[in-house]
Design an enzyme around this catalytic site. Structure first.
Site, mmCIF file in Angstrom:
data_model
loop_
_atom_site.group_PDB
_atom_site.id
_atom_site.type_symbol
_atom_site.label_atom_id
_atom_site.label_comp_id
_atom_site.label_asym_id
_atom_site.label_seq_id
_atom_site.Cartn_x
_atom_site.Cartn_y
_atom_site.Cartn_z
ATOM 1 N NE ARG A 90 -3.639 2.537 2.123
ATOM 2 C CZ ARG A 90 -4.687 2.810 2.874
ATOM 3 N NH1 ARG A 90 -5.138 1.894 3.709
ATOM 4 N NH2 ARG A 90 -5.294 3.973 2.811
ATOM 5 N NE ARG A 99 -8.286 4.047 -0.119
ATOM 6 C CZ ARG A 99 -8.610 4.455 1.107
ATOM 7 N NH1 ARG A 99 -9.105 3.625 1.982
ATOM 8 N NH2 ARG A 99 -8.471 5.710 1.434
ATOM 9 C CG ASP A 102 -8.728 0.979 4.100
ATOM 10 O OD1 ASP A 102 -7.833 1.352 4.889
ATOM 11 O OD2 ASP A 102 -9.926 1.298 4.243
ATOM 12 C CG ASP A 104 -10.502 0.983 7.785
ATOM 13 O OD1 ASP A 104 -9.328 1.376 7.850
ATOM 14 O OD2 ASP A 104 -11.302 1.369 6.909
HETATM 15 C C1 X6L Z 1 -18.608 13.704 3.603
HETATM 16 C C2 X6L Z 1 -17.236 13.797 3.646
HETATM 17 C C3 X6L Z 1 -19.175 12.457 3.589
HETATM 18 C C4 X6L Z 1 -16.456 12.651 3.669
HETATM 19 C C5 X6L Z 1 -18.393 11.322 3.605
HETATM 20 C C6 X6L Z 1 -16.748 8.936 3.633
HETATM 21 C C7 X6L Z 1 -14.812 10.239 3.717
HETATM 22 C C8 X6L Z 1 -15.969 7.796 3.612
HETATM 23 C C9 X6L Z 1 -14.030 9.105 3.685
HETATM 24 C C10 X6L Z 1 -17.015 11.391 3.660
HETATM 25 C C11 X6L Z 1 -16.188 10.179 3.679
HETATM 26 C C12 X6L Z 1 -14.600 7.870 3.643
HETATM 27 C C13 X6L Z 1 -13.865 3.341 0.789
HETATM 28 C C14 X6L Z 1 -14.655 4.267 0.111
HETATM 29 C C15 X6L Z 1 -13.055 5.295 1.095
HETATM 30 C C16 X6L Z 1 -14.233 1.972 0.713
HETATM 31 C C17 X6L Z 1 -16.081 2.637 -0.666
HETATM 32 C C18 X6L Z 1 -13.789 6.628 3.622
HETATM 33 C C19 X6L Z 1 -12.330 6.639 3.346
HETATM 34 N N1 X6L Z 1 -12.861 3.998 1.411
HETATM 35 N N2 X6L Z 1 -15.756 3.939 -0.620
HETATM 36 N N3 X6L Z 1 -14.135 5.492 0.312
HETATM 37 N N4 X6L Z 1 -15.344 1.677 -0.029
HETATM 38 N N5 X6L Z 1 -17.165 2.268 -1.374
HETATM 39 O O1 X6L Z 1 -13.594 1.074 1.267
HETATM 40 O O2 X6L Z 1 -14.299 5.535 3.850
HETATM 41 S S1 X6L Z 1 -12.071 6.621 1.600
HETATM 42 MG MG MG Z 2 -11.286 2.553 5.255
HETATM 43 MG MG MG Z 3 -7.897 2.516 6.764
#
Ligand code: X6L
Ligand code: MG
Ligand code: MG
Length: 171
Positions: A90, A99, A102, A104
């Site tokens: 990563r 990525r 990931d 968590d």
């Molecule tokens: C407003 C601002 C609303 C930010 C939501 C949501 C930020 C999720 C980061 C957010 C906000 C994340 C994955 C992803 C990411 C994943 C899918 C995160 C970190 N990781 N989308 N986006 N799957 N479908 O594993 O979860 S980036």
């Molecule tokens: Mg995550």
């Molecule tokens: Mg993470």
């Protein structure tokens, strides 16, 4: 049990990938987790293909959830998952960006931890369909931080977040 001794704690880990061979990446992470001293893999969800959340101009994710039992402390478990991400190559570029893997920590037994680099339960667990759907698949009766069971929490979830069963790459 005495003092710091904890025995085996149940924990749930969220897995995600949207770079490279996503399924190979997720399977590799599960294999390494299972081969790690102090971790036993007890359950694994299906894979789900999910639309990106947070930063939406990136490729579709594959997501899943694994249930483990562990003798590691939460902090040891964090070190362990970070080391597995490293071992799988990563590279952290932009925040919320693509990525290859990931991992968590979603839940660790009934513990609550609020430290700058480690929050358990995962602070955004209840808002993310890509976590809740696979979690509810393998642990429908699990009680979530808001008191609901996982199977209740997935109902009426976020019309915008697509989470589709993944049937493998047909190419
Ligand atoms: C407003 C601002 C609303 C930010 C939501 C949501 C930020 C999720 C980061 C957010 C906000 C994340 C994955 C992803 C990411 C994943 C899918 C995160 C970190 N990781 N989308 N986006 N799957 N479908 O594993 O979860 S980036
Ligand atoms: Mg995550
Ligand atoms: Mg993470």
């Amino acid at each position: 049990m005495l003092g710091q001794e904890r025995g085996f704690a149940p924990a749930y880990l969220g897995l995600g990938s949207n770079l490279g061979d996503r399924e190979v990446n997720l399977r590799a992470a599960v294999a390494i987790l299972g081969a790690t001293a102090g971790i036993t893999v007890e359950g694994l969800s299906s894979w789900y293909e999910t639309t990106p959340v947070g930063k939406t101009d990136q490729g579709l994710f594959l997501n899943g959830v694994v249930r483990i039992k562990t003798t590691l402390s939460p902090r040891e478990l964090l070190q362990c998952v970070l080391a597995i991400e490293q071992r799988l190559g990563r590279v952290r570029r932009e925040r919320w960006g693509p990525r290859n893997i990931d991992i968590d920590i979603l839940l660790y037994d009934a513990l609550t931890i609020k430290e700058p680099d480690l929050e358990i339960p995962h602070p955004r667990l209840l808002e993310r369909a890509f976590v809740l759907v696979p979690l509810a698949e393998i642990a429908p009766d699990l009680i979530l931080p808001d008191g609901r069971r996982a199977r209740e929490a997935v109902r009426g979830l976020f019309p915008g977040q697509e989470v589709l069963p993944y049937n493998g790459c047909r190419c």
